[in-house]
Design an enzyme around this catalytic site. Structure first.
Site, PDB file in Angstrom:
ATOM      1  N   GLU A  36      -9.044 -42.728  18.254  1.00  0.00           N
ATOM      2  CA  GLU A  36     -10.327 -42.117  17.865  1.00  0.00           C
ATOM      3  C   GLU A  36     -10.915 -41.358  19.054  1.00  0.00           C
ATOM      4  OE1 GLU A  36     -12.884 -45.140  16.310  1.00  0.00           O
ATOM      5  OE2 GLU A  36     -11.675 -45.400  14.483  1.00  0.00           O
ATOM      6  N   LYS A 190       7.734  -8.561   0.641  1.00  0.00           N
ATOM      7  CA  LYS A 190       8.368  -9.830   1.013  1.00  0.00           C
ATOM      8  C   LYS A 190       8.197 -10.838  -0.110  1.00  0.00           C
ATOM      9  CE  LYS A 190       5.766 -12.607   3.561  1.00  0.00           C
ATOM     10  NZ  LYS A 190       5.050 -13.215   4.679  1.00  0.00           N
ATOM     11  N   THR A 221       5.893 -19.521  12.931  1.00  0.00           N
ATOM     12  CA  THR A 221       7.294 -19.789  13.324  1.00  0.00           C
ATOM     13  C   THR A 221       8.022 -18.512  13.719  1.00  0.00           C
ATOM     14  OG1 THR A 221       8.148 -19.499  11.085  1.00  0.00           O
ATOM     15  CG2 THR A 221       7.401 -21.714  11.671  1.00  0.00           C
TER      16      THR A 221
HETATM   17  C1  R5P Z   1       1.000 -14.988   6.115  1.00  0.00           C
HETATM   18  O1  R5P Z   1       0.363 -14.682   5.123  1.00  0.00           O
HETATM   19  C2  R5P Z   1       0.483 -14.770   7.497  1.00  0.00           C
HETATM   20  O2  R5P Z   1      -0.273 -13.605   7.614  1.00  0.00           O
HETATM   21  C3  R5P Z   1       1.614 -14.738   8.489  1.00  0.00           C
HETATM   22  O3  R5P Z   1       2.468 -13.660   8.153  1.00  0.00           O
HETATM   23  C4  R5P Z   1       2.422 -16.009   8.459  1.00  0.00           C
HETATM   24  O4  R5P Z   1       1.601 -17.130   8.433  1.00  0.00           O
HETATM   25  C5  R5P Z   1       3.319 -16.070   9.675  1.00  0.00           C
HETATM   26  O5  R5P Z   1       4.074 -17.240   9.611  1.00  0.00           O
HETATM   27  P1  R5P Z   1       5.533 -17.307  10.217  1.00  0.00           P
HETATM   28  O6  R5P Z   1       5.447 -16.743  11.594  1.00  0.00           O
HETATM   29  O7  R5P Z   1       5.854 -18.780  10.197  1.00  0.00           O
HETATM   30  O8  R5P Z   1       6.439 -16.526   9.322  1.00  0.00           O
END
Ligand code: R5P
Length: 288
Positions: A36, A190, A221
């Site tokens: 905590e 995408k 990521t």
């Molecule tokens: C998605 O809607 C956000 O704008 C980013 O494109 C996304 O969160 C990026 O995440 P990652 O780097 O894991 O693909």
């Protein structure tokens, strides 16, 4: 006016304090044996305008809870006004239900911050603009793009096309393109099959032979932006820059971003970027 920092990004808070010509206020922060959090503001803030700087970045739950406890402590210490300065607002991506029986965490967090006693919020590059309306208290929404744009303009890149890595980011990319001397815009269509897994389909717009500037609010990521960059290269872009305000950089972001597909990755310091998250070709600009 009093300024305090949570533990999430002390260097940024120190920079803001320096900019304002003041010191960060003294605050005791520690953990009890069971994890905590204990917080005590160590000076009188009765009747003061208090600003609490705390991005709710990784570890998100700890930093969010810390922010809530800071707000509660200030309210109970009779601050006149408590402003939560949240350079990165975690839990923002669940801003609506996309399937049945899900939570809208962006709204839940807004409720928690308000209920804790914040009078105002200052947030930067919220994942979606509608999160402003999740708060019934005033919220100032500011952007990291001015510092990124200044940096890009100084590089005097030629034949730029600004690219949104997904349809949701078009408004952001369009605004960016306008400031980059009205550069043309392209969009990556995408389809995402699972959380944190990006699948790139195709590019809408002409990128062949151009300097592509991918713009996103965050790199987590690195999947979205790296897959996007690979596609842009395949479509003939001569070089690819990646720009994002928030460098979340969850594994395997560093491997992906340093794989050679980017000319440069440009982010800001809304959250701390530790040594192990740095790589050649990464530029970190300050939003202080
Ligand atoms: C998605 O809607 C956000 O704008 C980013 O494109 C996304 O969160 C990026 O995440 P990652 O780097 O894991 O693909």
């Amino acid at each position: 006016l009093r300024l305090f920092s949570g533990s999430a990004n002390i260097p940024l808070a120190q920079e803001v304090a320096r900019y304002l010509g003041m010191d960060l206020g003294p605050m005791l922060y520690k953990h009890f044996a069971d994890g905590e959090i204990y917080i005590q503001i160590q000076e009188s803030i009765r009747g003061c305008d208090v600003y609490l700087i705390q991005p709710t970045c990784r570890p998100v739950n700890d930093h969010l809870m810390e922010l809530l406890i800071m707000i509660d402590a200030c309210r109970r210490a009779s601050a006149r006004q408590v402003t939560a300065v949240i350079p990165y607002y975690g839990y923002a991506r669940a801003d609506r239900k996309t399937a049945g029986r899900e939570s809208i965490t962006a709204k839940l967090v807004a409720n928690l911050i308000t209920e804790a006693g914040a009078n105002r919020v200052l947030a930067m590059d919220l994942h979606s603009g509608q999160i402003q309306g999740y708060f019934d208290i005033p919220l100032d929404h500011v952007y990291g793009s001015p510092v990124i744009l200044d940096y890009l303009l100084a590089k005097q890149l030629s034949d730029i096309v600004v690219v949104s890595p997904d349809v949701g980011g078009v408004a952001r990319a369009r605004a960016f393109a306008k400031k980059l001397n009205d550069a043309p815009l392209a969009i990556i269509d995408k389809r995402r099959q699972a959380h944190n897994v990006a699948e790139v389909m195709n590019v809408i717009g002409d990128v062949a032979g151009k300097t592509a500037v991918l713009v996103d609010d965050m790199i987590d990521t690195g999947g979205t932006i790296t897959e996007g960059a690979r596609l842009l290269r395949k479509e003939g872009a001569s070089q690819v820059y990646a720009c994002a305000t928030h460098a979340v950089f969850s594994p395997p972001a560093v491997e992906r971003l340093s794989s050679g597909v980017f000319e440069e990755v440009i982010v800001t310091n809304t959250m701390p970027i530790t040594e192990e998250l740095r790589f050649p070709g990464l530029t970190v600009l300050s939003v202080a």
